[in-house]
Design a protein around this motif. Sequence first.
Motif, PDB file in Angstrom:
ATOM      1  N   LEU A   1       0.907  -1.282   0.085  1.00  0.00           N
ATOM      2  CA  LEU A   1       0.058   0.066  -0.019  1.00  0.00           C
ATOM      3  C   LEU A   1       0.790   1.131  -0.032  1.00  0.00           C
ATOM      4  CD1 LEU A   1      -2.654  -1.032   2.583  1.00  0.00           C
ATOM      5  CD2 LEU A   1      -2.967  -0.965   0.154  1.00  0.00           C
ATOM      6  N   LEU A   2       2.156   1.005  -0.016  1.00  0.00           N
ATOM      7  CA  LEU A   2       2.936   2.300   0.003  1.00  0.00           C
ATOM      8  C   LEU A   2       4.158   2.141  -1.014  1.00  0.00           C
ATOM      9  CD1 LEU A   2       3.818   1.850   3.936  1.00  0.00           C
ATOM     10  CD2 LEU A   2       2.202   3.600   2.737  1.00  0.00           C
ATOM     11  N   PRO A   3       3.697   2.197  -2.263  1.00  0.00           N
ATOM     12  CA  PRO A   3       4.558   2.037  -3.567  1.00  0.00           C
ATOM     13  C   PRO A   3       5.511   3.252  -3.407  1.00  0.00           C
ATOM     14  CG  PRO A   3       2.228   2.507  -4.302  1.00  0.00           C
ATOM     15  CD  PRO A   3       2.202   2.250  -2.685  1.00  0.00           C
ATOM     16  N   ARG A   4       5.028   4.277  -3.243  1.00  0.00           N
ATOM     17  CA  ARG A   4       5.904   5.645  -3.501  1.00  0.00           C
ATOM     18  C   ARG A   4       6.792   5.937  -2.483  1.00  0.00           C
ATOM     19  NH1 ARG A   4       1.782  10.654  -4.317  1.00  0.00           N
ATOM     20  NH2 ARG A   4       3.731  11.599  -4.012  1.00  0.00           N
TER      21      ARG A   4
ATOM     22  N   ARG B   1       6.705  12.013   0.817  1.00  0.00           N
ATOM     23  CA  ARG B   1       7.089  13.480   0.652  1.00  0.00           C
ATOM     24  C   ARG B   1       8.020  13.661   1.804  1.00  0.00           C
ATOM     25  NH1 ARG B   1       5.288  18.891  -0.729  1.00  0.00           N
ATOM     26  NH2 ARG B   1       7.297  20.135  -0.441  1.00  0.00           N
ATOM     27  N   PHE B   2       7.825  13.089   3.115  1.00  0.00           N
ATOM     28  CA  PHE B   2       8.440  13.288   4.202  1.00  0.00           C
ATOM     29  C   PHE B   2       9.959  12.639   3.905  1.00  0.00           C
ATOM     30  CE2 PHE B   2      10.098  10.841   8.022  1.00  0.00           C
ATOM     31  CZ  PHE B   2      10.594  11.991   8.533  1.00  0.00           C
ATOM     32  N   LEU B   3      10.084  11.425   3.532  1.00  0.00           N
ATOM     33  CA  LEU B   3      11.426  10.946   3.052  1.00  0.00           C
ATOM     34  C   LEU B   3      12.136  11.538   2.008  1.00  0.00           C
ATOM     35  CD1 LEU B   3      10.190   7.064   2.929  1.00  0.00           C
ATOM     36  CD2 LEU B   3      11.344   8.068   4.889  1.00  0.00           C
ATOM     37  N   THR B   4      11.308  11.934   1.176  1.00  0.00           N
ATOM     38  CA  THR B   4      12.015  12.740  -0.127  1.00  0.00           C
ATOM     39  C   THR B   4      12.695  13.968   0.345  1.00  0.00           C
ATOM     40  OG1 THR B   4      10.706  11.729  -1.699  1.00  0.00           O
ATOM     41  CG2 THR B   4      11.750  13.784  -1.975  1.00  0.00           C
ATOM     42  N   GLU B   5      12.240  14.662   1.253  1.00  0.00           N
ATOM     43  CA  GLU B   5      12.341  16.145   1.687  1.00  0.00           C
ATOM     44  C   GLU B   5      13.658  16.047   2.817  1.00  0.00           C
ATOM     45  OE1 GLU B   5      11.880  18.986   0.794  1.00  0.00           O
ATOM     46  OE2 GLU B   5       9.948  18.836  -0.317  1.00  0.00           O
ATOM     47  N   LEU B   6      13.509  14.855   3.556  1.00  0.00           N
ATOM     48  CA  LEU B   6      14.326  14.598   4.687  1.00  0.00           C
ATOM     49  C   LEU B   6      15.688  14.259   3.985  1.00  0.00           C
ATOM     50  CD1 LEU B   6      15.448  14.196   7.603  1.00  0.00           C
ATOM     51  CD2 LEU B   6      14.224  12.136   7.557  1.00  0.00           C
ATOM     52  N   ASP B   7      15.744  13.375   3.267  1.00  0.00           N
ATOM     53  CA  ASP B   7      16.953  12.784   2.168  1.00  0.00           C
ATOM     54  C   ASP B   7      17.466  14.055   1.467  1.00  0.00           C
ATOM     55  OD1 ASP B   7      18.755  10.602   1.506  1.00  0.00           O
ATOM     56  OD2 ASP B   7      17.746  10.803  -0.406  1.00  0.00           O
TER      57      ASP B   7
ATOM     58  N   ARG C   1      -9.969  14.571   4.396  1.00  0.00           N
ATOM     59  CA  ARG C   1     -11.036  13.413   4.623  1.00  0.00           C
ATOM     60  C   ARG C   1     -10.261  12.089   4.127  1.00  0.00           C
ATOM     61  NH1 ARG C   1     -13.050  15.555   8.841  1.00  0.00           N
ATOM     62  NH2 ARG C   1     -14.261  17.480   8.162  1.00  0.00           N
ATOM     63  N   ASP C   2      -9.867  11.886   2.877  1.00  0.00           N
ATOM     64  CA  ASP C   2      -9.405  11.003   2.245  1.00  0.00           C
ATOM     65  C   ASP C   2      -7.515  10.928   2.323  1.00  0.00           C
ATOM     66  OD1 ASP C   2     -11.679   9.793   1.480  1.00  0.00           O
ATOM     67  OD2 ASP C   2     -11.552  11.274  -0.274  1.00  0.00           O
ATOM     68  N   ILE C   3      -7.171  10.622   3.624  1.00  0.00           N
ATOM     69  CA  ILE C   3      -5.769  10.663   3.771  1.00  0.00           C
ATOM     70  C   ILE C   3      -4.830   9.683   2.972  1.00  0.00           C
ATOM     71  CG2 ILE C   3      -3.971  10.720   5.549  1.00  0.00           C
ATOM     72  CD1 ILE C   3      -6.373  11.059   7.511  1.00  0.00           C
ATOM     73  N   ASP C   4      -3.748  10.218   2.270  1.00  0.00           N
ATOM     74  CA  ASP C   4      -2.930   9.607   1.422  1.00  0.00           C
ATOM     75  C   ASP C   4      -1.819   9.223   2.026  1.00  0.00           C
ATOM     76  OD1 ASP C   4      -1.397   8.373  -0.614  1.00  0.00           O
ATOM     77  OD2 ASP C   4      -1.950   9.358  -2.326  1.00  0.00           O
ATOM     78  N   VAL C   5      -1.610   8.117   2.819  1.00  0.00           N
ATOM     79  CA  VAL C   5      -0.456   7.912   3.588  1.00  0.00           C
ATOM     80  C   VAL C   5       0.585   7.837   2.791  1.00  0.00           C
ATOM     81  CG1 VAL C   5       0.572   6.258   5.388  1.00  0.00           C
ATOM     82  CG2 VAL C   5      -1.948   7.016   5.388  1.00  0.00           C
ATOM     83  N   ASP C   6       0.464   7.039   1.809  1.00  0.00           N
ATOM     84  CA  ASP C   6       1.695   6.919   0.959  1.00  0.00           C
ATOM     85  C   ASP C   6       2.237   8.457   0.398  1.00  0.00           C
ATOM     86  OD1 ASP C   6       3.638   5.325  -0.531  1.00  0.00           O
ATOM     87  OD2 ASP C   6       2.530   5.435  -2.018  1.00  0.00           O
TER      88      ASP C   6
END
Length: 296
Positions: free
Chosen positions: A7-10, A199-205, A189-194
Motif C-alpha cells: 500500500l506504500l509504493p511511492r 514526501r517526508f522521506l524525499t524532503e528529509l533525504d 478526509r481521504d488521507i493518502d498515507v503513501d
Amino acid sequence: MPLTSALLPRSSAAAGRLVALPHAQSTNDELTERVHTAPSEWPHLSVVVTDDQRAGRGRLGRVWVAEAGTSLAVSVLLRPQPAFSPDVYGWIPLAAGAAMTLAVQEALAEASGTGDDADAVAEAAARRVQLKWPNDVLIEGRKVAGVLSELLALPNAPAVVVGVGLNLSMTAEQLPVPTATSLALAGVRDIDVDAVLARFLTELDGMLRALQRANGDAVAAGVHARVAALLGTVGRDIRADLPGGDALEGRATGLAPDGRLLVRRRDAGVGHPTEVAVAAGDITHLRLTGSGETLG
C-alpha cells in the motif's frame, strides 16, 4: 485494512528499505533492534512503519499511544556517508521536523481541491501548518506530529533513528491532549498515507544530501533557510523548559546558524543577558487572552 508495504509504493521507492508492520510496541525500538542484529541489511533511509503503535516514546520520556489505524508511526534510519561531524547531527531533528511540516502542508493543500489557484492553496496551507522549534508540527497551533531522534553507535560510523508520530484520523475524543489535532480534524478526509510518507522521506533525504554537499554547513546548504522559513516559533512569546529544570520566558527572535533558538529574555538585566541561544528544551508557545497570558 492493515498497513502493508504494498500500500506504500511511492514510499517504498523513496526508502532504502521499507518494512510495514501490522503493529509494534515502538517503531524506534523495532528498527534499532533490527539494525543492531544485521547492520548490513539496513541501508540509509530504511524505514519501519505501522499504523498500530502500542507503546511509542516521545520526548522527555512521554508515552505515545493511539487507537489502531488512527495514527502513523514511522522510524527512519539515517546513515550519512561520509559521516557528519558531531555538531552537524544536531540538524537532523530540525530537518526531520521541517520535512514532516512540508508533507503535512502538501496533504492539506491537496485536500483543498484542484479547482482553486494552486499558489493560493499552497500559501494557505503554509499559513496553517508550521514548525514549532525544534521539531513539532502544528496545524493552527495544535500538534499533529512530533519527532524523536536517537543516536545509534554502529561499528563503522554513528547512525540516527528518527521516529515520527503523525495523527491521521483521530477524532476530537481520541486526541491525547486538548492541544493536539489530526489530519482528519484539519479537513483531510481521504488521507493518502503513501503520499505523506514519501514526501517526508524525499524532503528529509534532500536536506541531508544538501548538508553533505556543503560539508555540514547548514547555511551554505540552504537547510538553515528552509527550516527558518517554516518556524512558527520565531516572533512568538515562548517559555522554554530547559534540561536540568530551569526555565526562561521571552520572545523567540530567530534561528542561530547552528540551529539553536534565539530568545530575547523577558527578565533581561543584571545577571541575565538580553538574548540567549537555546540548544535544547521543551518549548511552549504563549498566547494572550482577555484575562492575561496562557499556554498554547
